[in-house]
Design an enzyme around this catalytic site. Structure first.
Site, short mmCIF file in Angstrom:
data_model
loop_
_atom_site.label_atom_id
_atom_site.label_comp_id
_atom_site.label_asym_id
_atom_site.label_seq_id
_atom_site.Cartn_x
_atom_site.Cartn_y
_atom_site.Cartn_z
N GLU A 1 -3.84 -3.44 -10.39
CA GLU A 1 -2.62 -4.27 -10.66
C GLU A 1 -1.90 -4.61 -9.41
OE1 GLU A 1 -0.22 -2.66 -13.66
OE2 GLU A 1 1.53 -3.84 -13.16
N GLN B 1 -0.84 11.17 4.03
CA GLN B 1 -1.45 9.85 4.49
C GLN B 1 -2.09 9.84 5.52
OE1 GLN B 1 1.90 6.96 4.28
NE2 GLN B 1 2.25 7.29 2.26
N GLN B 2 -2.85 8.77 5.86
CA GLN B 2 -3.70 8.51 7.13
C GLN B 2 -4.70 9.64 7.46
OE1 GLN B 2 -3.37 5.77 9.45
NE2 GLN B 2 -2.28 4.86 7.66
N LYS B 3 -5.29 10.33 6.19
CA LYS B 3 -6.15 11.64 6.49
C LYS B 3 -7.41 11.09 5.73
CE LYS B 3 -3.06 15.20 7.01
NZ LYS B 3 -1.68 14.71 7.53
N PHE C 1 -0.56 3.66 -7.39
CA PHE C 1 -1.37 4.58 -6.44
C PHE C 1 -0.43 5.00 -5.39
CE2 PHE C 1 -4.52 5.87 -3.52
CZ PHE C 1 -5.88 6.29 -4.30
N ILE C 2 -0.39 6.43 -5.33
CA ILE C 2 0.34 6.97 -4.16
C ILE C 2 -0.20 8.13 -3.62
CG2 ILE C 2 2.72 7.89 -3.61
CD1 ILE C 2 4.10 6.06 -5.50
N SER D 1 -8.58 7.00 0.26
CA SER D 1 -9.92 6.28 0.13
C SER D 1 -10.67 7.21 -0.84
CB SER D 1 -10.87 6.18 1.41
OG SER D 1 -9.80 5.64 2.36
N ASN E 1 -1.14 -3.71 -2.73
CA ASN E 1 -0.45 -4.51 -1.63
C ASN E 1 -1.48 -4.46 -0.40
OD1 ASN E 1 -0.61 -1.68 -0.88
ND2 ASN E 1 1.46 -1.29 -1.01
C1 ACO Z 1 -2.19 -0.49 -6.97
C2 ACO Z 1 -0.97 0.03 -6.05
O1 ACO Z 1 -0.52 1.02 -6.64
S1 ACO Z 1 -0.51 -0.80 -4.36
C3 ACO Z 1 0.45 0.33 -3.63
C4 ACO Z 1 -0.51 1.22 -2.88
N1 ACO Z 1 0.60 2.29 -2.62
C5 ACO Z 1 1.34 2.28 -1.76
O2 ACO Z 1 1.49 1.49 -0.82
C6 ACO Z 1 2.32 3.53 -1.51
C7 ACO Z 1 2.53 3.95 -0.04
N2 ACO Z 1 1.33 4.38 0.54
C8 ACO Z 1 0.15 5.01 0.23
O3 ACO Z 1 0.50 5.73 -0.74
C9 ACO Z 1 -0.92 5.25 1.04
O4 ACO Z 1 -0.65 4.92 2.20
C10 ACO Z 1 -2.32 4.34 0.53
C11 ACO Z 1 -2.53 4.69 -0.67
C12 ACO Z 1 -1.80 2.89 0.76
C13 ACO Z 1 -3.39 4.67 1.46
O5 ACO Z 1 -3.41 6.07 1.28
P1 ACO Z 1 -3.89 7.11 2.75
O6 ACO Z 1 -4.45 8.13 2.19
O7 ACO Z 1 -2.95 6.95 3.88
O8 ACO Z 1 -5.14 6.28 3.06
P2 ACO Z 1 -6.57 6.45 4.00
O9 ACO Z 1 -6.04 7.78 4.96
O10 ACO Z 1 -7.78 6.75 3.12
O11 ACO Z 1 -6.59 5.36 4.86
C14 ACO Z 1 -5.35 4.94 5.79
C15 ACO Z 1 -5.84 4.85 7.20
O12 ACO Z 1 -6.41 6.30 7.53
C16 ACO Z 1 -7.72 5.88 8.14
N3 ACO Z 1 -8.76 6.98 7.71
C17 ACO Z 1 -9.73 6.66 6.65
N4 ACO Z 1 -10.39 7.79 6.58
C18 ACO Z 1 -10.01 8.52 7.41
C19 ACO Z 1 -10.15 10.03 7.77
N5 ACO Z 1 -11.24 10.50 7.28
N6 ACO Z 1 -9.62 10.61 8.56
C20 ACO Z 1 -8.35 10.13 9.11
N7 ACO Z 1 -8.33 8.80 8.97
C21 ACO Z 1 -8.59 8.14 8.31
C22 ACO Z 1 -8.18 4.51 7.63
O13 ACO Z 1 -9.26 3.75 8.32
C23 ACO Z 1 -6.73 3.93 7.45
O14 ACO Z 1 -6.58 3.27 8.76
P3 ACO Z 1 -5.31 1.98 8.77
O15 ACO Z 1 -4.15 2.68 8.65
O16 ACO Z 1 -5.70 1.55 10.45
O17 ACO Z 1 -5.91 1.18 7.92
#
Ligand code: ACO
Length: 501
Positions: free
Chosen positions: A277, A249-251, A242-243, A255, A280
């Site tokens: 699986e 990211q952070q938008k 999942f990427i 989720s 992280n």
């Molecule tokens: C099963 C696997 O594949 S495990 C491996 C997962 N993948 C990775 O680690 C690869 C690299 N990272 C990523 O791809 C991404 O960072 C992910 C998948 C882990 C998370 O995706 P993102 O789109 O950044 O997640 P999302 O934006 O929903 O949440 C991240 C942060 O934004 C915040 N957020 C949530 N909703 C919103 C919103 N509507 N507006 C702004 N920020 C938000 C969250 O609270 C969270 O805050 P935190 O950083 O303090 O925890």
């Protein structure tokens, strides 16, 4: 080795991923980012030998993710009998399709020839918009050549962004078991790739992992009579990779994508559980919060309560009926969540329902000794709170016993090796860590709820009638690590609770 450090370059710094779009003059760069990890590509030390001023620019057309590699340097090490500069193209040819090695001019020509009405591969399964733009989610099987091609182009992002992550073997004879979801940002004249997720189907006769259900009754009966379609066979569906790429990211998009996928599989009859699986820490948080947000709105889940009529025994095992077990299991199965994840989210939810006087907050526990005598000191804002009544204390203790019972069962192997007193202390430590983590997540849930509400204010969602096409790093304050640490983390200790499910 020469020992001359000047010839070494950090591969994390040398590699630059660029998202580009065609212009009349060639290409325009929209965004750039460095990988987080390159050890699975360039070796454990993440260092490349043999260059000065090395730049490895991996360009991607932002829409169809056609890759193009541009490697440049100021100086290259003259080969000796012992050593020579690393052949970067050769290393990367294991991770990138052949097309990535074409000339820049050919790359630009291909970009310009992409039809204006190009759309992402697969089937559109969901679209939404928020303050960050318009987004569409496409899904397809790896057996669809366009889906496979896109995956082949972007797979290098797995070792670049997932610690220990490896790409999928595209020649896997079981390839039809893979389903992909792509997230795209829809602009006025183009689609921009934002992320993707791969899912794999397991069939019931395969042995489930530790955290999956093991009872035969979990698997609905099925028959092989008549026109048999593999897609209808009951299965567990596992999120594998999942990427979301850094510019997106952070938008809240990760989720959102997770929730869309989860909803798809809730509707997908053959799937009995959606599992993950090797999640992280970042993924765990995202999933915990998404599951909590969804489940806490479901009446069956809200009905799962602590039975406060239960008396707490002075000695011996904790009661196993603190929450109605039958209702719990019915609810868990209905929502297709693996036992450990369901238990965690329920514990978190029940914690949020505790009276304010005893509800744990984010205060750092000061004294791990005290917990068995009553409430943990992981509570916050104590000064401003009412004094807990005996009922409040009782409810908190039942909640604590519920959590500890699960932790004990999951960590039984490691804890069982300890003396009773030590075992109690270690369990108390693991519990304190879990309690603290829940408090952290509940605060985040509140913040995220506000962000989501702000997004929703500018949002309209439309979901086309669609069903799923076929149908590694890890936790920080996790009981796994805590128990391992607690137990000395020595090799003789069994890994007590699988990080993956
Ligand atoms: C099963 C696997 O594949 S495990 C491996 C997962 N993948 C990775 O680690 C690869 C690299 N990272 C990523 O791809 C991404 O960072 C992910 C998948 C882990 C998370 O995706 P993102 O789109 O950044 O997640 P999302 O934006 O929903 O949440 C991240 C942060 O934004 C915040 N957020 C949530 N909703 C919103 C919103 N509507 N507006 C702004 N920020 C938000 C969250 O609270 C969270 O805050 P935190 O950083 O303090 O925890």
């Amino acid at each position: 080795m020469s020992g001359d450090d000047d010839w070494w370059t950090s591969s994390n710094e040398a590699v630059l991923v660029s998202l580009v779009t065609p212009t009349d003059a060639g290409v325009k760069t929209l965004d750039t980012f460095h990988p987080e990890y390159t050890n699975n590509v360039f070796g454990e030390k993440e260092q490349i030998f043999g260059y000065k001023g090395l730049r490895i620019n991996l360009q991607y057309n932002a829409s169809d993710m056609l890759p193009n590699l541009k490697v440049s340097w100021k100086k290259k090490y003259q080969p000796t009998a012992d050593e020579e500069a690393l052949d970067i193209n050769e290393v990367l040819s294991e991770f990138l399709p052949e097309v990535a090695f074409q000339k820049q001019s050919d790359f630009e020509t291909r970009l310009k020839s992409l039809p204006k009405n190009w759309t992402p591969p697969g089937t559109l399964v969901n679209s939404f918009n928020n303050k960050h733009g318009d987004f569409e989610v496409y899904s397809g099987k790896i057996t669809d050549p366009a889906v496979k091609q896109l995956l082949n182009r972007v797979q290098i992002l797995v070792p670049f962004f997932v610690d220990g992550g490896t790409p999928i073997d595209l020649e896997d004879p079981d390839a039809e078991r893979w389903t992909l979801y792509f997230l795209y940002n829809k602009r006025e004249f183009a689609y921009h790739f934002a992320g993707y997720c791969t899912l794999y189907k397991y069939y019931p006769l395969q042995v489930p992992t530790e955290t999956e259900s093991k009872t035969p009754t979990d698997t609905p009966s099925f028959s092989l009579d008549g026109d048999f379609d593999l897609d209808n066979l009951p299965c567990r569906t596992r999120i594998s990779q999942f990427i979301i790429i850094p510019p997106f990211q952070q938008k809240g998009l990760g989720s959102r994508l997770y929730s869309i996928i989860y909803q798809q599989y809730l509707k997908h009859e053959p799937t009995i559980e959606l599992t993950v699986e090797d999640p992280n820490e970042a993924f765990d948080d995202m999933r915990d919060l998404a599951d909590l947000a969804f489940l806490s709105k479901q009446p069956e889940f809200q009905a799962l309560k602590i039975d406060t009529s239960i008396e707490i025994p002075d000695e011996g095992k904790a009661p196993n009926n603190i929450v109605d077990q039958e209702a719990w299991e019915t609810c868990r199965k209905k929502f297709k969540i693996v036992p450990r994840q369901f238990a965690r989210v329920l514990e978190m939810y029940l914690m949020s329902q505790l009276p304010a006087s005893v509800r744990p907050g984010l205060d750092i526990p000061q004294d791990e000794e005290e917990e068995d005598t009553g409430r943990s000191k992981g509570k916050g804002k104590e000064k401003a709170l009412p004094k807990p009544t005996a009922e409040d204390e009782h409810m908190y203790r039942l909640w604590m016993m519920l959590v500890k019972r699960r932790l004990y069962v999951h960590n039984r192997d490691a804890l069982g090796q300890l003396e009773l007193k030590e075992r109690r202390e270690e369990l108390a430590k693991v519990f304190a860590g879990v309690e603290f983590d829940y408090a952290r997540l509940l605060i985040k849930a509140e913040q995220q709820g506000k962000l989501a509400a702000a997004d929703a204010a500018s949002e309209t969602e439309k979901e086309p009638p669609a069903t799923p096409s076929a149908a590694n790093g890890k936790r920080k304050l996790d009981e796994v690590e805590q128990a391992e640490e607690a137990a000395g983390a020595s090799s003789k200790k069994a890994r007590v609770e699988s990080g993956s499910d």
